[in-house]
Design a protein around this motif. Structure first.
Motif, PDB file in Angstrom:
ATOM      1  N   UNK A  94       4.943  -2.350   5.259  1.00  0.00           N
ATOM      2  CA  UNK A  94       4.406  -3.609   5.790  1.00  0.00           C
ATOM      3  C   UNK A  94       3.280  -4.131   4.899  1.00  0.00           C
ATOM      4  N   UNK A  95       2.461  -3.208   4.385  1.00  0.00           N
ATOM      5  CA  UNK A  95       1.345  -3.633   3.525  1.00  0.00           C
ATOM      6  C   UNK A  95       1.878  -4.190   2.212  1.00  0.00           C
ATOM      7  N   UNK A  96       2.874  -3.521   1.648  1.00  0.00           N
ATOM      8  CA  UNK A  96       3.439  -4.023   0.393  1.00  0.00           C
ATOM      9  C   UNK A  96       4.119  -5.382   0.626  1.00  0.00           C
ATOM     10  N   UNK A  97       4.818  -5.492   1.760  1.00  0.00           N
ATOM     11  CA  UNK A  97       5.539  -6.741   2.045  1.00  0.00           C
ATOM     12  C   UNK A  97       4.553  -7.896   2.229  1.00  0.00           C
ATOM     13  N   UNK A  98       3.451  -7.640   2.938  1.00  0.00           N
ATOM     14  CA  UNK A  98       2.461  -8.702   3.149  1.00  0.00           C
ATOM     15  C   UNK A  98       1.868  -9.133   1.809  1.00  0.00           C
ATOM     16  N   UNK A  99       1.598  -8.147   0.956  1.00  0.00           N
ATOM     17  CA  UNK A  99       1.003  -8.458  -0.347  1.00  0.00           C
ATOM     18  C   UNK A  99       1.996  -9.194  -1.244  1.00  0.00           C
TER      19      UNK A  99
END
Ligand code: URP
Ligand code: ZN
Ligand code: ZN
Length: 457
Positions: free
Chosen positions: A323-328
């Motif tokens: 989720x963090x990679x996707x948001x970034x």
């Protein structure tokens, strides 16, 4: 406590052996040890006794700008123990303006009381002012003899060649070793600029912002600086066989007295750039630097590891929630934090994909996971060997089961490039300094009993 009935890996292969532990260390190793009255006996029948493995390159709980960080010490060290790794060497990264020793203190606070495995720290240097370089001798005396400099990551961590020369001179003068991330930050930034300005912002384009020429240029430059400054050098996460060729040529020119070490990481051996075109989420999980390379490259690197031209096998474990990679990634691949997981997979994956296939001998497998990283990174006296006097870090490995790899159970672990692959072999039980921490493939002691390890080269 006596481990008996199992086999250990010696220079000539497997041999029946028993290991006796007294308190936190190994007291005896032999083929004919019998239990003493009242002694606890661990039956290792059908399994191999390995030294707890050492991962010389991890990034646990690494804070980044914007409040993001890689998975924390508790989660990452749990994965390490379940995977048979009892010691990691992580990186303390100073913020802008922060002293090196303050960064070390901050990392100790992240780890102490949270880590289940033992750990040491390399110290990243991004500021080569006289004030910062003056900290180097004190850090070496305090058990932190290895430093990292980046030629990559322009405007963030990158050093110029002039700064790298100053750092290498200082590290050499005080008896340390420098680890270098060898990619050319200028070249990567220029490639990234072209990609972003032509609308190529999706994760699939990430590897084009890290061309092979960039690694080759930086490898050549840092080898030239090592020849000039005589600084002991480890080039980390070498991802190209051409880079290893450059290292071999430099070793030949420099002769025996120079220390020129090459590290290879799990993902560069056994995963390839095809993952960037295998769907958005897989591509995100595979964003790391240097990137995954063409498929033909991995077997070449493995052959160099087997031949002794690459010295040890790490993971560069730096795992982020998907989720963090996707948001970034909303603003394009350039904003995605770089890093993949692997600390839990290193032993089983390398056994499956290198030993079972016949590409890596059993003794060399144990060497590159255990003995070499310990010896080269300053832990020779206590880690990486099943020898009297060493810490009783013991792994029982069952070489027989075949099963589908499940990324150690945690649902939010994005970094597993390995989920769903068929593997051979299982880490069943693990002891850390004589205390059992994994039994039957499950953590049985989550007291966060890992300790900081001062190191000496
Ligand atoms: O992708 C990577 N390697 N992330 C961690 C930081 C580094 O460059 O080692
Ligand atoms: Zn790096
Ligand atoms: Zn790294």
């Amino acid at each position: 406590m006596l481990f008996r009935g199992g086999q250990t890996i010696t220079s000539s292969g497997l041999s029946p052996a028993a290991v006796r532990v007294a308190g936190t260390t190994i007291s005896e190793v032999g083929s004919d040890l019998n239990p003493q009255p009242g002694e606890t006996v661990v039956d290792a029948t059908g399994r191999w006794l390995l030294p707890g493995a050492i991962d010389g390159h991890t990034h646990f709980g690494m804070p980044l700008a914007g409040g993001l960080s890689s998975l924390d010490w508790a989660a990452s060290s749990t994965a390490a123990l379940l995977g048979g790794t009892t010691t990691v060497i992580d990186f303390a990264n100073p913020d802008a303006g922060e002293s090196l020793s303050a960064a070390v203190g901050r990392w100790r606070n992240l780890a102490d009381g949270h880590t289940l495995c033992d750990y040491g720290l390399h110290v990243t240097v991004t500021d080569t002012s006289p004030e910062r370089l003056a900290e180097i001798p004190g850090l070496i005396s305090a058990g932190l003899p290895t430093f990292k400099g980046f030629l990559a990551y322009k405007n963030r961590l990158m050093l110029t060649l002039e700064q790298m020369r100053s750092l290498m001179t200082a590290v050499h003068e005080h008896g340390g070793m420098l680890l270098v991330h060898a990619e050319d930050g200028e070249m990567n930034a220029a490639a990234e600029h072209v990609l972003l300005n032509t609308g190529r912002t999706a994760p699939v384009w990430h590897p084009l912002a890290h061309p092979a020429e960039s690694e080759l240029k930086a490898v050549g430059e840092v080898l030239a600086l090592a020849a000039e400054t005589h600084c002991p050098l480890t080039i980390v996460h070498l991802s190209l066989t051409d880079s290893v060729d450059a290292l071999k040529r430099a070793r030949q020119t420099a002769g025996e007295s120079a220390t020129l070490i090459g590290e290879v990481c799990l993902h560069h051996l056994f995963a390839d750039e095809g993952l960037y075109s295998s769907g958005h989420e897989t591509a995100l999980a595979a964003i790391c630097s240097p990137p995954l390379r063409p498929a033909a490259n991995g077997p070449g690197l493995l052959a160099e590891l087997a031949a002794g031209n690459l010295d040890f096998l790490s993971t560069d474990h730096c795992e982020f929630c998907l989720a963090a990679k996707a948001a970034a990634a909303a603003g394009g691949f350039a904003g995605v934090p770089n890093g993949c997981g692997g600390v839990g997979e290193r032993l089983v994956m390398s056994y499956t994909k290198a030993v079972v296939t016949g590409d890596l001998s059993l003794p060399r497998w144990q060497e590159v996971l255990c003995e070499r990283p310990a010896a080269l990174l300053g832990l020779a006296d206590r880690k990486g060997r099943l020898s009297p006097g060493c810490d009783a870090d013991i792994v029982l490995f069952d070489p027989t089961p075949e099963y589908r790899w499940d990324p150690l159970g945690a649902s939010d672990r994005a970094g597993s490039l390995w989920a769903g692959l068929m593997v051979r072999g299982r880490v069943s039980d693990v002891w850390l300094r004589g205390r059992q921490v994994v039994a039957g493939g499950r953590v049985t002691d989550d007291r966060a009993g890992g300790v900081f390890l001062p190191r000496q080269l």
